[in-house]
Structure formats: C-alpha cells, structure tokens
Design a protein around this motif. Sequence first.
Motif, PDB file in Angstrom:
ATOM      1  N   LEU A  89      48.838  42.267  32.354  1.00 53.96           N
ATOM      2  CA  LEU A  89      49.393  42.804  33.601  1.00 53.96           C
ATOM      3  C   LEU A  89      49.033  44.273  33.773  1.00 53.96           C
ATOM      4  O   LEU A  89      48.685  44.721  34.876  1.00 53.96           O
ATOM      5  N   GLU A  90      49.105  45.015  32.670  1.00 55.38           N
ATOM      6  CA  GLU A  90      48.767  46.437  32.732  1.00 55.38           C
ATOM      7  C   GLU A  90      47.285  46.653  33.038  1.00 55.38           C
ATOM      8  O   GLU A  90      46.906  47.658  33.643  1.00 55.38           O
ATOM      9  N   ALA A  91      46.462  45.668  32.619  1.00 58.59           N
ATOM     10  CA  ALA A  91      45.024  45.775  32.867  1.00 58.59           C
ATOM     11  C   ALA A  91      44.650  45.325  34.276  1.00 58.59           C
ATOM     12  O   ALA A  91      43.471  45.347  34.643  1.00 58.59           O
ATOM     13  N   GLY A  92      45.652  44.906  35.055  1.00 58.14           N
ATOM     14  CA  GLY A  92      45.392  44.511  36.436  1.00 58.14           C
ATOM     15  C   GLY A  92      44.958  43.079  36.617  1.00 58.14           C
ATOM     16  O   GLY A  92      44.174  42.770  37.537  1.00 58.14           O
ATOM     17  N   ALA A  93      45.438  42.181  35.755  1.00 59.74           N
ATOM     18  CA  ALA A  93      45.092  40.770  35.869  1.00 59.74           C
ATOM     19  C   ALA A  93      45.418  40.254  37.267  1.00 59.74           C
ATOM     20  O   ALA A  93      46.455  40.599  37.851  1.00 59.74           O
ATOM     21  N   SER A  94      44.527  39.441  37.797  1.00 56.82           N
ATOM     22  CA  SER A  94      44.709  38.957  39.170  1.00 56.82           C
ATOM     23  C   SER A  94      45.846  37.946  39.277  1.00 56.82           C
ATOM     24  O   SER A  94      46.565  37.918  40.280  1.00 56.82           O
ATOM     25  N   ASP A  95      46.011  37.119  38.249  1.00 53.18           N
ATOM     26  CA  ASP A  95      47.037  36.075  38.302  1.00 53.18           C
ATOM     27  C   ASP A  95      48.344  36.595  37.706  1.00 53.18           C
ATOM     28  O   ASP A  95      48.740  36.226  36.603  1.00 53.18           O
ATOM     29  N   THR A  96      48.998  37.480  38.434  1.00 49.60           N
ATOM     30  CA  THR A  96      50.223  38.072  37.909  1.00 49.60           C
ATOM     31  C   THR A  96      51.325  37.036  37.713  1.00 49.60           C
ATOM     32  O   THR A  96      52.128  37.150  36.784  1.00 49.60           O
ATOM     33  N   ALA A  97      51.346  36.012  38.562  1.00 50.28           N
ATOM     34  CA  ALA A  97      52.398  34.993  38.461  1.00 50.28           C
ATOM     35  C   ALA A  97      52.344  34.271  37.117  1.00 50.28           C
ATOM     36  O   ALA A  97      53.388  33.984  36.510  1.00 50.28           O
ATOM     37  N   PHE A  98      51.145  33.996  36.626  1.00 49.30           N
ATOM     38  CA  PHE A  98      51.001  33.302  35.351  1.00 49.30           C
ATOM     39  C   PHE A  98      51.612  34.127  34.224  1.00 49.30           C
ATOM     40  O   PHE A  98      52.383  33.621  33.407  1.00 49.30           O
ATOM     41  N   TYR A  99      51.275  35.426  34.189  1.00 53.08           N
ATOM     42  CA  TYR A  99      51.744  36.271  33.095  1.00 53.08           C
ATOM     43  C   TYR A  99      53.232  36.579  33.211  1.00 53.08           C
ATOM     44  O   TYR A  99      53.945  36.668  32.194  1.00 53.08           O
TER      45      TYR A  99
END
Length: 592
Positions: free
Chosen positions: A542-552
């Motif tokens: 999430l901190e790295a800006g992952a696109s699939d925030t919902a998954f994490y």
Amino acid sequence: MPSYTAPIKDMQFVLHDLLNVSEDGTPGYAELDREFTNAVLEECGKLNSEVLAPLNVVGDTEGCVLENGVVRTPTGFKTAFDQVKEGGWTGLDMPEEYGGQNMPYLLGIATLEMFGASNQAFAMYQGLTHAAASAILVHGSEEQKTTYLPNMVSCEWTGTMNLTEPHCGTDLGLMRTKAEPQDDGSFKITGQKIFISAGEHDMADNIIHLVLAKIPGGPEGIKGVSLFIVPKFMVKEDGSLGERNGVSCGKIEEKMGIHGNSTCVMNYDGATGFLLGEEHKGMRAMFTMMNEARLGVGMQGLAQADVAYQNALEYAKDRLQGRDVTGAKNPDGPADPLIVHPDIRRSLMDQKSFTEGARAFLLWGAKLIDQSHRGGDEAAEGLVSLLTPVLKGFLTDEGYDMTVQAQQIYGGHGYIEEWGMSQFTRDARIAMIYEGANGVQALDLVGRKLPQNGGKPIMAFFDLVKNFIKENEDNLELKADFLEPLKEASKHLQASGMFFMQNGMKNPNAALSGSYDFMHLFGHVCLGLMWAQMAKAAHEALEAGASDTAFYETKLATGRYYMKRRLPATAMHLARIESGADPVMALEADQF
C-alpha cells in the motif's frame, strides 16, 4: 453443483509479496518471477476449474467398481488423467533426466492445492505416484531409477505405498507380510495390505507398489521392516511390460468419502519384489514418502476448506433469509441475503482467515523443503521436520472444521447431497486419519520433534518469531494489531514447552496428555506469524502505491480478525496443557 475458482491472486501474493521467491537465493527460484508463476498457475487453475472440478461429484456418486480383478474408475476420470499427463503436471518438480520439469517443490505444492480443491479423490492418483517416485529417487539404485522413474514421472505408471495390515495400523512393527529372499536377489512377497489408495485402477499401464515387509531372521518389531518395489506387471530389460505379478486387489473399501479413489485391499501371493534401500531400513525409505505425503495431506485440509468456503460465500451472498437487525439491506426484496448477519460473517471470517493463513504456512513449509533439498540448508531441514506434524495435524483438523462451518451456512441444504457441501466435509475427514492419525502426529511432535537435535529447531522457531517482532517493533501499523498478539501467543507456546521439560521426564503422561493441545497451540502461533508477516507485506504494498488497494486492505482486515478472534485460543490450550495428566488419566479403564 459446486464450483471452484483457483485463488491465483492470493497465491501470487504469498509467493511474491510474502516469500519474495524470485529474489530468494535457493537454486531454481530466480526464474520464479511474477509473470512465470502466474502463467503456470493460470493454466493449472483452468484445468482444475473446467475439467477436474465437474468430475468431483461424478467420482463421489459413481465411486470405483471392482470387476474380475480390475477396478473401473468413475466416468471421465481416465480422459481427465490423460489431459493431466499431457500437460506435464505430474512431473512439474521432478528431475529433467527422468522426464520432469525440475521446477521447485514450492510451485508443485501450489498446483497441488488446486488439484486437491477441485477433486481430491482424483488428485490422489498422481499425488501418491509422486511420493513413491520420490522414495525411489532418494533410495533406489541407478537401475531402479532408470527402470521405473520415467514412466512414474509421466504417470504412464502410477505408484502406491503399502503399510497397513488388518491387525495393525500405526504399530507397523506388528506386520506379518514377509519377504523371502531368492537366489537371483529378488524376494517373494506374501501378505495382505489394507487401505491402499489407488491400489488398482484402469488409468495406467502399470502400478508400482512400494511394500513394507519383513525378511525372515531380521530384528523384531519395526527394526526388522524393509521396503520393496513390487510392480503389478513385471518390467522386461527393454522396458516393456511382461507377465502379471502375484499381486491382486481383493476388494474396494466402502468409505465415508473420496469415493473416486480406489482404496483397496491388496493381496500379495508370492509376488516378486525388489529391495529398495537397505535391508531392515524400510521405515527410513518409507518416511521419504510419508513426510512429503504429510505435507500434501495438510494441503488437503486447506484445499477442502477453501473450496467449501468459496461455495458458502456465494450462497451467503445469494440466499435471502431474514432482515439485518440494523435495517434492511435489500428493501426491494422479501429478505436480506444471509451475509448481512453477524454470525454468518463470523463463520465466513473464520474460514477466510484460516485458508489464507494456512496457504502461507504451507507454501513457507514447501520453501523450507526447497532450501533443504536444493540448497543443502540443514537449519531449514530441521525446522520443516519440526513443523511437519503441525502442518499435517493442525491444518487437517482445522480444515475439516471449516468445511463443517461452510456446510452450516447452507442450513438444511447443506445436508442435502445435491448441493455438494456434504462431499467436502466427507472428503476432508480422511485427512485427519491417514498418513498418521492426528493424535499420532501430536505424539510425534512432543515426543520426537521437540527434543530433536538438542531442541535446536524449536529454538530456531522461537528466534524467528522474536526477531520478526523485534525488527518491526517501531512499526505502529503492526504493533497493536499483530505484534503484541503474536508475542503473547509465542509466550504461551514457550510456557507449554517449559511445562513438558519440567514434568515430562518424571511423568511422561503429563506431556503426552497435552500433546494434542500443543499441536494446536503451535499451529495457531504459526498462522499468527504468517498473518503478521502478511500484514507487513500488505502495508508495504500500500505504501508503494499498489493499484489494487482493496485486496491489500482486505488482507489486513482478515489478518486482524485472526489475531483478535482465533489466536487467543493459545491461552486455552496452555491452560489445558498445564492441567497435566491427572484429569485425563483419572478413570481406570473399567470405569469408562
């Protein structure tokens, strides 16, 4: 009819976000980048969802039939088996020199979950063959490897393991099957074995049985057991098949589940066998199969839990039943979907948090095996040896419980066969019994694995937990929700080990009475460690800006549930352990 979708996204998360496999120094791991593993998992998932999963109910309803000494497998099994062989799935992690693809065991275990979830009874044919081939690979002579392995790796020939006899289960020292030496160096095997999975069937040209037997004049008990290769058809020098050997199927066992697998009574009537490994060292060779098989059985616990959860989740979203106590969520319909109710959510969260934690635990275990076998890491070997009873025992106990919870969500429909939930529960039940019943796994854990190598493996595990907590103690995102619960649970595990040390020598029953609770306590700590590590990986993504925030974010919420609602069970298990043997042994046998 139930359906199955391979959890590829979650597998990829474990492989790459958690285990960082492509950056690991283990030989063969460098090629396991996201693109490669995704391609393998996608293809395997497609095969399992489209071909094997629809056959699961067919195998359950038709079962196997014995006719004139030949076992007929359920409709569609042979065609599907041919597809699995053509795809090279049976030899994914076997050596190239025998026709395999030499991929890491880790990737093999990931695909094994899919096969087990889609159709456990079917998967056992190739799974047992893999285990038998592994035993020959480790303990066989060069001639034996050349003779048997190419066809076993491709599953043109399948394999079995023959241990149990009618009068002895776990106590193999009582076996009566004998092996009479012959002048040509072979042996004549005579006796009867029971509960032999895939013992006879119509999907392979030959079946290579690995059979435990005693050579007359050898040591008494388990020390006198040897292991033999006994082919269904003799193999000629040119590799072609010769005459039928003196081995036959006496009957197919009537079982609670896994009906699509032919579980046989096997009769050996002077069958020709060939010593595998050394005389009177059969258990050493057999354990090559059993350790691999036990990890695979732990995977079956996860697999059945996951497929049951998938279907229960779908049902909970679709089935209208009652109203949300906080206000209607489906005001235009006659009722709200089941999933609005807190107790349904509790059940689904139990299942979800278990399956995702168990997946991480098993893939980590597979990585340890690769580090040991491919990298020569003795510490990894010691750790996975310690964890094997936990992987098998805890995950199959919990996996079965999760199938029951999934079935419960269906209410009365869960008890009706047409919905398919009964099969997941029935198929999962055997995993708690075979490859060493879970009570025996617990005894092995406490009696053998804890003290092995002077306690180095268990101390290594404690250090692993302690170091992870220490390295991340300044991480406020993890501290309260993950690190503190893990630290508390680890203290419970250490306290239970201390209790065994202080009381076990003077009163062995004090330790053995708590062995089952210890296995479960240990299992919860392992899943707690996995969830803490996954939480860290999710935060970093999430901190790295992952696109699939919902998954994490979903991953984090699921992990918090485990740490708050499941991990506290360690305190209960510790209390039971510290109660000692007195409550357990209070009654004399005739008082029951």
